[in-house]
Design a protein around this motif. Structure first.
Motif, short mmCIF file in Angstrom:
data_model
loop_
_atom_site.label_atom_id
_atom_site.label_comp_id
_atom_site.label_asym_id
_atom_site.label_seq_id
_atom_site.Cartn_x
_atom_site.Cartn_y
_atom_site.Cartn_z
N GLU A 19 -7.74 5.80 -2.87
CA GLU A 19 -7.21 6.99 -3.19
C GLU A 19 -6.03 6.63 -4.06
O GLU A 19 -5.93 7.30 -5.39
CB GLU A 19 -6.75 8.18 -2.34
N ARG A 20 -4.92 5.97 -3.82
CA ARG A 20 -3.89 5.56 -4.61
C ARG A 20 -4.13 4.88 -6.00
O ARG A 20 -3.67 4.84 -6.84
CB ARG A 20 -3.01 4.77 -3.70
N ASN B 74 -5.76 0.97 -0.33
CA ASN B 74 -5.88 2.49 -0.49
C ASN B 74 -6.66 2.84 -1.98
O ASN B 74 -6.12 2.66 -2.97
CB ASN B 74 -4.65 2.99 -0.54
N VAL C 285 0.96 -1.34 -0.14
CA VAL C 285 0.10 -0.08 0.13
C VAL C 285 0.87 1.33 0.17
O VAL C 285 0.52 2.01 -0.71
CB VAL C 285 -0.89 0.17 1.10
N ASN C 286 1.91 1.12 0.58
CA ASN C 286 2.84 2.56 0.80
C ASN C 286 3.87 2.51 -0.13
O ASN C 286 4.68 3.60 0.04
CB ASN C 286 3.33 2.42 2.25
#
Length: 345
Positions: free
Chosen positions: A335-336, A333, A3-4
């Motif tokens: 939004e990503r 996520n 995710v990050n």
């Protein structure tokens, strides 16, 4: 499924290749579902014998609690297993996965890893065997019976993980119950050690709300509402049952939308009215008329369910073969995912 991790520029045409290194299917995680979405899914998974299906679910919940207690799992692990179980049969039909007990063991195994209370799958199956056969005969982990079950459940575990979209974020109402009860000044002078290995204040109000929270796992409420909304709804029912006078039980004071709070209370009351013998409160409050009078009183103030006016996108049942159609990417996520999609197109 990072995710990050930073996104990297990519060149891709959706018509050129759907089987390459880039995902052909993107599955977005949905930690919470709207009432309309849940109603849509229930209509698709409904069976002709709905009452029997509900009894099978209650049997699975009993197995999760009995096996979890035998293995000394904390409440959060057993609650997570029941939440995962409920989600599984929202997106999958009982015709496709008829063995609810196997699903219960698979969900408990996934929950043990999610809550960092890991047990081997063979340990869970061995515990279930000892519960079913308390008088013996004894059996070892190397038994062919345990091994056959293990192989079957390993395959089922993959379906459970896919249904969860590999999203292991689960929050529970119990910590909020204790905090809210202390804020309401519902204290006693005695202390007891609970499953989470911390000392809590077992005031009658908090104890009753704790039991109601355990019953909430047998409903779809944790999939619809946030844990602090569920906690406040449990406290409200406990206040009514114990006839306590807590004047500052105001939803907005606890950052809970009034509509969410009312719907949590109404759904739990309906659950007690329809399935009281299957709940934790059945021995203390065996008369469903008490819960019915509470619901009537609340309906006078809030009217009809506000959730029936809630909008939401319709969801589809899980496609068991989507992994055969190309690489599936599970995204937490949203939004990503939107930003990456804009970059690709």
């Amino acid at each position: 499924m990072s995710v990050n991790a930073p996104s990297t520029p990519r060149s891709w045409s959706p018509a050129s290749n759907t089987q390459g290194p880039l995902p052909a299917i993107i599955q977005l995680s949905r930690p919470y579902l709207s009432p309309i979405q849940i109603k849509n899914l229930e209509e698709k998974t409904a069976h002709a014998n709905g009452s029997r299906d509900q009894q099978l679910k209650f049997q699975a919940f009993s197995v999760i609690l009995a096996t979890g207690n035998y293995l000394r799992f904390p409440i959060r692990t057993m609650g997570t297993a029941m939440i995962i179980f409920q989600r599984f049969y929202l997106f999958n039909t009982m015709q496709d996965f008829p063995s609810t007990l196997d699903t219960a063991y698979a969900c408990l195994f996934v929950a043990s890893k999610t809550e960092d209370t890991l047990k081997k799958l063979k340990e869970i199956l061995l515990a279930s065997y000892h519960i079913k056969h308390p008088s013996g005969p004894d059996i070892s982990m190397d038994s062919p019976i345990i091994e056959d079950q293990r192989r079957r459940l390993i395959s089922l575990e993959r379906h459970v993980l896919e249904t969860m979209s590999f999203d292991f974020r689960v929050r529970h109402p119990q910590p909020y119950i204790m905090k809210f009860a202390k804020h309401l000044r519902c204290k006693s002078n005695s202390f007891v050690q609970c499953y989470s290995d911390v000392f809590i204040d077992p005031a009658p109000l908090a104890e009753t709300a704790w039991q109601i929270a355990l019953d909430s796992y047998k409903t779809l409420v944790p999939l619809k509402r946030t844990p602090h909304a569920v906690a406040l709804g449990c406290l409200y029912i406990a206040v009514s049952l114990l006839e306590c006078d807590v004047s500052d039980l105001n939803p907005e004071r606890f950052c809970v939308p009034p509509g969410d709070f009312e719907n949590v209370v109404l759904e739990l009351l309906e659950f007690y009215i329809d399935w009281l013998p299957q709940t934790m409160l059945s021995t203390r409050y065996p008369d469903p008329a008490r819960f019915m009078s509470m619901r009537i009183e609340l309906n006078k103030r809030v009217g009809k369910y506000s959730e029936l006016r809630t909008s939401g996108a319709h969801l589809r049942l899980r496609d068991h073969t989507m992994g055969d159609k190309g690489t599936v990417r599970y995204v937490l996520n949203w939004e990503r995912e939107r930003l990456e999609r804009d970059d690709l197109y």
